[in-house]
Write an enzyme that holds these catalytic residues in place. Structure first.
Site, PDB file in Angstrom:
ATOM      1  N   ASP A 132       0.797  -1.223   0.000  1.00 33.92           N
ATOM      2  CA  ASP A 132       0.000   0.000   0.000  1.00 33.92           C
ATOM      3  C   ASP A 132       0.836   1.282   0.000  1.00 33.92           C
ATOM      4  OD1 ASP A 132      -2.674   0.425  -0.370  1.00 33.92           O
ATOM      5  OD2 ASP A 132      -3.089   0.886   1.720  1.00 33.92           O
ATOM      6  N   CYS A 189     -21.470  -4.660 -16.033  1.00 35.43           N
ATOM      7  CA  CYS A 189     -22.886  -4.486 -15.688  1.00 35.43           C
ATOM      8  C   CYS A 189     -23.212  -3.064 -15.229  1.00 35.43           C
ATOM      9  CB  CYS A 189     -23.294  -5.482 -14.598  1.00 35.43           C
ATOM     10  SG  CYS A 189     -22.535  -5.176 -12.977  1.00 35.43           S
ATOM     11  N   CYS A 192     -21.771  -1.039 -10.023  1.00 36.39           N
ATOM     12  CA  CYS A 192     -20.920  -0.263  -9.105  1.00 36.39           C
ATOM     13  C   CYS A 192     -21.132   1.238  -9.301  1.00 36.39           C
ATOM     14  CB  CYS A 192     -19.451  -0.636  -9.295  1.00 36.39           C
ATOM     15  SG  CYS A 192     -18.841  -0.513 -10.989  1.00 36.39           S
ATOM     16  N   CYS A 196     -22.790   3.955  -6.383  1.00 37.18           N
ATOM     17  CA  CYS A 196     -21.922   4.937  -5.722  1.00 37.18           C
ATOM     18  C   CYS A 196     -22.757   6.119  -5.221  1.00 37.18           C
ATOM     19  CB  CYS A 196     -20.842   5.415  -6.690  1.00 37.18           C
ATOM     20  SG  CYS A 196     -19.722   6.635  -5.937  1.00 37.18           S
ATOM     21  N   CYS A 212     -15.215  10.887  -3.991  1.00 36.37           N
ATOM     22  CA  CYS A 212     -15.227   9.553  -3.371  1.00 36.37           C
ATOM     23  C   CYS A 212     -15.351   9.651  -1.854  1.00 36.37           C
ATOM     24  CB  CYS A 212     -13.957   8.802  -3.758  1.00 36.37           C
ATOM     25  SG  CYS A 212     -13.853   7.144  -3.042  1.00 36.37           S
ATOM     26  N   CYS A 238     -15.637   3.128   2.299  1.00 38.14           N
ATOM     27  CA  CYS A 238     -16.960   2.915   1.727  1.00 38.14           C
ATOM     28  C   CYS A 238     -16.900   1.667   0.852  1.00 38.14           C
ATOM     29  CB  CYS A 238     -17.389   4.127   0.892  1.00 38.14           C
ATOM     30  SG  CYS A 238     -18.990   3.934   0.075  1.00 38.14           S
ATOM     31  N   ASP A 239     -17.829   0.745   1.058  1.00 43.23           N
ATOM     32  CA  ASP A 239     -17.842  -0.529   0.333  1.00 43.23           C
ATOM     33  C   ASP A 239     -18.973  -0.626  -0.690  1.00 43.23           C
ATOM     34  OD1 ASP A 239     -15.632  -1.578   1.645  1.00 43.23           O
ATOM     35  OD2 ASP A 239     -16.822  -2.520   3.221  1.00 43.23           O
ATOM     36  N   CYS A 245     -21.260  -5.716  -6.519  1.00 44.23           N
ATOM     37  CA  CYS A 245     -20.585  -6.367  -7.634  1.00 44.23           C
ATOM     38  C   CYS A 245     -20.976  -7.840  -7.723  1.00 44.23           C
ATOM     39  CB  CYS A 245     -19.069  -6.235  -7.482  1.00 44.23           C
ATOM     40  SG  CYS A 245     -18.138  -7.099  -8.783  1.00 44.23           S
ATOM     41  N   ARG A 294      -4.957   7.336  10.088  1.00 45.47           N
ATOM     42  CA  ARG A 294      -5.524   8.673   9.923  1.00 45.47           C
ATOM     43  C   ARG A 294      -5.557   9.450  11.223  1.00 45.47           C
ATOM     44  NH1 ARG A 294      -3.742  10.604   6.923  1.00 45.47           N
ATOM     45  NH2 ARG A 294      -5.166  12.343   6.802  1.00 45.47           N
TER      46      ARG A 294
END
Length: 374
Positions: A132, A189, A192, A196, A212, A238-239, A245, A294
């Site tokens: 990451d 498709c 997603c 959002c 986002c 956020c998922d 999906c 954070r």
């Protein structure tokens, strides 16, 4: 000549379920796409700004010959029911942050795998384990190494765990036999993008970070007023685009971390107690999760926004305490906004008091807007 090893077996011994190998050649096919993102202002403050450093592993390990991509299912299960006595508004935490910090887990397991590789190759080996914090485009490296395909929501989707997987890489100065890459693209498709909440997925495979919610829950400072209602109860991440999906299905999770005792930041924590966490308490709980980087102020700011969005008057005394006594202007400002969302008599009284005593102009302005219902 590329070394032949049983990578899945070694990775399993290191506690890594997903692994694959790709070449260390520069990702030149991404250059135009990265430049376009930069020119359109879609590079987040958390990312490397120089496209050349994002595509060239040799910058990070001179003489790099191959890359092992690894994946670890998120170390937490689905939402759990609250314990008895846990009352009041609750927050929402993305799956990636509900267990031990996956950065630490991947780095530890990556180091174990690198040592096993060195022993298996029976030769000197220079390596670098990254998770990451690497400037490299990890998702594309993982796709090339056969771990999964990249979806229109810009996540890597693996066959076994969907996109609920943390990724890492191990750079090696020895060539290894490469795995077959996964095909590009998903089902197309569009679920997603439709799901959002903030319209951040502006086109297939195109994310505008400035819209986002996951980004804004991690960004420090003042959250734009237009974004705050969209937070809902979100504390971190956020998922939404992943949960809808069709390639995700019902994700499986690491079996050894599903116990509630391992959830340093559960999926739906009570919000009010978060506002009174000391630094020591934060470090021992949330600080051990992927959200810990954070810091306490950003998580508490998000909790304040979530309380405002709840509209629950039970939050007024705690929000008023923060507005009146918290030394951090960013917390006072968002507390004023949250009180304005609740808009009962007590909330208005505290906002009026704020106008008389507050000396920070931004906080005062927020209180004015809150009283005006703006």
């Amino acid at each position: 000549m590329a070394g032949r090893i049983n990578l899945p077996e070694l990775a399993a011994a290191a506690g890594l379920e997903l692994s694959g190998v790709t070449a260390a050649a520069p990702l030149n096919h991404l250059t135009a796409r990265l430049l376009k993102r930069s020119n359109e202002g879609r590079v987040t403050p958390f990312e490397e700004k120089d496209p050349a450093r994002r595509i060239a592993p040799d910058h990070l390990l001179p003489g790099c010959r191959s890359i092992v991509a690894v994946g670890l299912p998120y170390p937490a299960g689905p939402d759990e029911p609250p314990l008895a006595g846990e009352a009041g508004p609750r927050g929402l935490v993305a799956r990636c942050a509900r267990g031990l910090d996956y950065h630490r887990l991947l780095e530890q397991k990556g180091e174990s795998l690198a040592r096993l590789l060195k022993k298996e190759l029976a030769a000197p080996l220079r390596y670098r384990v990254l998770c990451d914090r690497s400037p490299l485009v990890e998702r594309e490296l993982a796709r090339q190494a056969g771990l999964g395909r990249i979806g229109e929501n810009c996540t890597l989707i693996t066959p076994a765990h969907g996109s609920f997987v943390a990724l890492g890489t191990i750079l090696l100065d020895r060539p290894l036999e490469e795995d077959a890459p996964q095909p590009e693209g998903c089902t197309g498709c569009g679920r997603c993008r439709a799901a959002c909440p903030s319209g951040a997925l502006i086109a297939p495979y195109t994310l505008d970070y400035s819209r986002c919610l996951s980004y804004w829950t991690q960004a420090s400072g003042i959250v734009p007023a237009a974004m705050r209602p969209l937070f809902g109860a979100r504390l971190y991440g956020c998922d939404c685009c992943q949960e809808v999906c069709p390639l995700n299905g019902a994700p499986r999770h690491a079996a050894n971390n599903n116990a509630r005792s391992a959830l340093f930041l559960p999926g739906a924590p009570p919000l009010l107690p978060l506002l009174r966490l000391s630094r020591k308490e934060f470090a021992a709980t949330i600080g051990r999760s992927a959200a810990g980087w954070r810091g306490k102020t950003t998580i508490q700011r998000n909790a304040v926004i979530a309380l405002g969005n709840s509209g629950d008057p039970v939050a007024v005394p705690e929000l008023a305490r923060l507005l009146e006594a918290d030394p951090r202007p960013v917390i006072r400002l968002h507390s004023a906004w949250a009180l304005g969302q609740i808009q009962d008599r007590a909330a208005r009284r505290h906002l009026e008091n704020c106008l008389r005593r507050e000396d920070n102009p931004l906080v005062k302005e927020e209180a004015r807007h809150a009283l005006a219902g703006e």
